[in-house]
Design a protein around this motif. Sequence first.
Motif, mmCIF file in Angstrom:
data_model
loop_
_atom_site.group_PDB
_atom_site.id
_atom_site.type_symbol
_atom_site.label_atom_id
_atom_site.label_comp_id
_atom_site.label_asym_id
_atom_site.label_seq_id
_atom_site.Cartn_x
_atom_site.Cartn_y
_atom_site.Cartn_z
ATOM 1 N N SER A 205 113.824 -18.855 100.550
ATOM 2 C CA SER A 205 113.187 -20.042 101.849
ATOM 3 C C SER A 205 113.226 -18.503 103.418
ATOM 4 O O SER A 205 113.982 -17.968 103.314
ATOM 5 C CB SER A 205 114.141 -21.299 102.603
ATOM 6 O OG SER A 205 115.077 -20.638 102.531
ATOM 7 N N GLY A 206 112.141 -19.276 103.645
ATOM 8 C CA GLY A 206 112.398 -17.933 104.816
ATOM 9 C C GLY A 206 111.317 -16.735 104.575
ATOM 10 O O GLY A 206 110.378 -16.921 103.448
ATOM 11 N N LYS B 282 119.173 -13.661 106.957
ATOM 12 C CA LYS B 282 119.416 -15.198 108.621
ATOM 13 C C LYS B 282 119.319 -16.117 106.910
ATOM 14 O O LYS B 282 119.662 -17.358 107.817
ATOM 15 C CB LYS B 282 118.264 -15.247 109.702
ATOM 16 C CG LYS B 282 117.133 -14.699 109.317
ATOM 17 C CD LYS B 282 116.014 -15.106 110.305
ATOM 18 C CE LYS B 282 114.766 -15.226 109.838
ATOM 19 N NZ LYS B 282 113.959 -16.331 109.512
ATOM 20 N N ASP B 283 118.138 -16.352 106.362
ATOM 21 C CA ASP B 283 117.742 -17.201 105.624
ATOM 22 C C ASP B 283 119.047 -17.248 103.717
ATOM 23 O O ASP B 283 119.543 -19.064 103.957
ATOM 24 C CB ASP B 283 116.936 -17.496 104.648
ATOM 25 C CG ASP B 283 115.632 -17.150 105.523
ATOM 26 O OD1 ASP B 283 114.769 -17.255 106.128
ATOM 27 O OD2 ASP B 283 114.915 -15.181 105.198
ATOM 28 N N ASN C 193 121.483 -19.654 106.415
ATOM 29 C CA ASN C 193 120.949 -21.188 106.515
ATOM 30 C C ASN C 193 121.147 -21.719 104.982
ATOM 31 O O ASN C 193 121.673 -22.795 104.976
ATOM 32 C CB ASN C 193 118.708 -20.848 106.343
ATOM 33 C CG ASN C 193 118.354 -20.381 108.120
ATOM 34 O OD1 ASN C 193 119.616 -20.699 108.741
ATOM 35 N ND2 ASN C 193 117.777 -20.145 107.933
ATOM 36 N N GLU C 194 120.644 -21.263 103.766
ATOM 37 C CA GLU C 194 121.035 -21.419 102.441
ATOM 38 C C GLU C 194 122.479 -21.925 102.818
ATOM 39 O O GLU C 194 123.034 -23.185 102.365
ATOM 40 C CB GLU C 194 121.086 -20.280 101.255
ATOM 41 C CG GLU C 194 120.056 -21.557 100.990
ATOM 42 C CD GLU C 194 118.283 -22.820 101.143
ATOM 43 O OE1 GLU C 194 118.057 -22.372 101.114
ATOM 44 O OE2 GLU C 194 118.965 -23.580 100.079
ATOM 45 N N LEU D 197 124.761 -22.757 104.960
ATOM 46 C CA LEU D 197 125.117 -23.272 105.646
ATOM 47 C C LEU D 197 124.205 -25.257 104.820
ATOM 48 O O LEU D 197 125.200 -25.832 105.220
ATOM 49 C CB LEU D 197 124.149 -23.545 106.996
ATOM 50 C CG LEU D 197 125.438 -22.636 108.411
ATOM 51 C CD1 LEU D 197 124.196 -22.154 109.374
ATOM 52 C CD2 LEU D 197 126.067 -23.133 108.883
ATOM 53 N N ARG D 198 122.788 -24.925 104.660
ATOM 54 C CA ARG D 198 123.022 -26.137 103.820
ATOM 55 C C ARG D 198 123.800 -26.548 102.281
ATOM 56 O O ARG D 198 123.675 -27.732 102.309
ATOM 57 C CB ARG D 198 121.826 -26.041 103.184
ATOM 58 C CG ARG D 198 120.248 -25.680 104.480
ATOM 59 C CD ARG D 198 118.787 -25.800 103.370
ATOM 60 N NE ARG D 198 118.114 -25.528 104.821
ATOM 61 C CZ ARG D 198 117.427 -23.910 104.991
ATOM 62 N NH1 ARG D 198 117.389 -23.153 104.167
ATOM 63 N NH2 ARG D 198 116.472 -24.073 106.201
ATOM 64 N N LEU E 112 120.722 -19.793 117.246
ATOM 65 C CA LEU E 112 120.826 -20.142 115.864
ATOM 66 C C LEU E 112 122.204 -19.390 115.374
ATOM 67 O O LEU E 112 123.310 -19.052 115.603
ATOM 68 C CB LEU E 112 120.215 -18.734 115.859
ATOM 69 C CG LEU E 112 119.817 -18.026 114.187
ATOM 70 C CD1 LEU E 112 118.640 -18.787 113.709
ATOM 71 C CD2 LEU E 112 119.279 -16.663 113.498
ATOM 72 N N HIS E 113 122.565 -20.323 113.937
ATOM 73 C CA HIS E 113 123.394 -20.714 113.221
ATOM 74 C C HIS E 113 124.739 -20.494 114.337
ATOM 75 O O HIS E 113 125.275 -20.181 113.696
ATOM 76 C CB HIS E 113 123.861 -18.641 112.682
ATOM 77 C CG HIS E 113 122.056 -18.201 111.670
ATOM 78 N ND1 HIS E 113 121.675 -17.083 111.631
ATOM 79 C CD2 HIS E 113 121.903 -19.265 111.403
ATOM 80 C CE1 HIS E 113 120.584 -16.864 110.580
ATOM 81 N NE2 HIS E 113 120.974 -18.445 110.383
ATOM 82 N N GLN F 286 110.937 -18.720 117.814
ATOM 83 C CA GLN F 286 110.817 -18.132 116.588
ATOM 84 C C GLN F 286 111.497 -17.312 116.189
ATOM 85 O O GLN F 286 111.217 -15.751 116.987
ATOM 86 C CB GLN F 286 109.593 -18.404 115.862
ATOM 87 C CG GLN F 286 109.023 -19.383 116.080
ATOM 88 C CD GLN F 286 109.442 -21.115 115.556
ATOM 89 O OE1 GLN F 286 109.480 -21.036 115.280
ATOM 90 N NE2 GLN F 286 109.246 -22.375 116.846
ATOM 91 N N ILE F 287 112.697 -16.868 115.622
ATOM 92 C CA ILE F 287 113.254 -15.765 114.522
ATOM 93 C C ILE F 287 112.724 -15.027 113.839
ATOM 94 O O ILE F 287 111.999 -15.372 113.109
ATOM 95 C CB ILE F 287 114.904 -16.157 114.345
ATOM 96 C CG1 ILE F 287 115.095 -17.113 114.839
ATOM 97 C CG2 ILE F 287 115.745 -14.973 114.081
ATOM 98 C CD1 ILE F 287 115.608 -17.051 116.139
#
Lengths: 273, 403
Positions: free
Chosen positions: B170-171, B176-177, B180-181, B183-184, B288-289, B302-303
């Motif tokens: 993703s992303g 950083k992705d 995100n993942e 955290l998901r 972010l995060h 946007q990062i």
Amino acid sequence: MSVETRIKKMFDTLKAESRGGLGVFITAGDPDYDTSLEIMKGLPGAGADMIEFGMPFSDPMADGPAIQVASQRSLANGQNMKKTLAMVTDFRSGNDVTPIILMGYYNPIYSYGVDAFLKDAKAAGIDGLIIVDLPPEEENELCLPALKAGINFIYLTAPTTSDERLPRVLEHASGFIYYVSITGITGTASTTAADIKPNIDRIRASTDIPLAVGFGIKTAENVADFNTIADAAIVGTAVVNVIAENLDENNAAKSGLIDKVLGFVRDLSEGTK
Amino acid sequence: MGDLNTYRAGPDEGGRFGIFGGRFVAETLMPLILDVEKAYKQYKDDPEFCDELEYYLKHYVGRPSPLYYAERMTEHLGGAKVYMKRDELNHTGAHKINSTMGQILLAKRMGKPRIIAETGAGQHGVATATVCALFGLECVVYMGATDIKRQAPNVFRMKLLGAEVVPVTSGTGTLKDAMNEALRDWVANVDNTYYLIGTVAGPHPYPTMVRDFQCIIGDETRVQMDEAESRLPDTLVASIGGGSNAMGLFHPFLDDSSVEIIGVEAAGLGIETGKHCASIKGGHPGVLHGNRTFLLQDDDGQIYDGHSISAGLDYPGIGPEHSWLHDVGRVKYVSVTDDEALEAFQLCTRLEGIIPALEPSHALAHVMKIAPDLPKDHLIVINLCGRGDKDVFAVAEMLGVEL
């Protein structure tokens, strides 16, 4: 602080009509500005009672793959906050009734500047904000300024929100409560009204604010099911999937995309009748 | 942080260092983060917890790590006396395990059988998989698909250690992705999972907790320097990606006003090219995060991804406490390019017989710039936070050597 917007009028109308509502999520600028604007303008006629308008973000960490990719499509076509607000202004020139709730993450707003954003959002005709990464602990950032500016700040509650924590979440909640039906990201697992009823009852006992349910709602049957216990049901990923299914290999809209999306929303709205 | 006499009092109750830090997470995660905070408060000064951590740090990780006087490097540079804090000698080859060991003991006490982590270069993933193997816990590591290709040996190490490595597409498929993942994943597995964050970033209490576990680097340095020179060092230098090794060295010295402190960001191909990872020099504050800090982002918030020769510095943000220390001027942040780091990497290897990771090679490159002009009794400590074994293939490629 009581902030009355189109959201309150909509829930009053739904009550008068003795039915539950349908909220539809699309990402602003997905797959491109013009197509997205046409979809937006068509949503009320197709049966959407309110519009959750996604502000695209590079790092949407509460969203599943479908909405992540929708953000990427939109950003790749040059969408930004100014354009998102311009779309709302355009929409409002033909519709002064349907509530519009901007949904997304804080950084693009922070980057725009909170004061400037609230001023421009109010002027564009925004009724509410759902900002996933601003829990009550960060209410000074945007929630309290938004209420002052006359915009509802809608809090998410989740299955993990305990009795102990609930009053904190409800303290400045306005517009409606967005109940996240699952522990997870958008567009993944699903649940049923019967499963979440104890949690909904728990929240209802603590507040008179209307309540909408979202995450994992995909069909007219789901909408009807959740509206037996909620005031509205919100569908996001399933709508975004219809957009994704009607793109060519370059992510450009195929002809008929807009009709297909609006047709799908029309089907969903059967669940509100 | 109302006390003007200390830089070490932060964060406040909301997890803020000045305007930086905080708890910017979804409601579903909020109760989990409050749980971690509560557990950390409960155990951090608990004698049994501290004894157990000390035991494993000594007998398993191999602490204390030496403070080594780099005599040939010092002679070569012809100025200040250069000391190296040898955290690359830790088990798993980097400072990361200082924090994974602390966090795994906490996760055990919280009764969480499943551990998730994000990793960029793979060092934190390996350190997490290692402690999970040690304590028999399930381990899932999220890693960008791009990084998996670049860091194949570390991916295999994690798998050998029993971890599941999940490629993130993703992303942009980078660190950083991966975060995100992770955290998901955490949002979807709230009951049984502990998120073991690798750096001094993320929502409160992670920046504080990871810092506290890494402070052993600076605490040991203070004692060791006193033994070697009977005084405080004059300058501390460390590289910064998220900034955990730097924070670990810096924090115990923040209130010693005679100690100059320098953090070195990755300038990649040069800050003016836009291809860099220097969040402070080339970014601005954003969220972010889970925290507010300096970020690489465009005008719309946007990062974007950074670029660095070193995958471990390849994060578009920096720990919030670093942002604050920059704001108040206590720590000076500078940057070093890929080429400068590569030169330092080779010099250290030849002069000292130590192959440093590309991350601390950035710190070393800055020392090479400043040491020659400093007097011979000036004491510099550089945090050699990782060894370079993982980087030899990448370096060979950059030097045009076929293996």
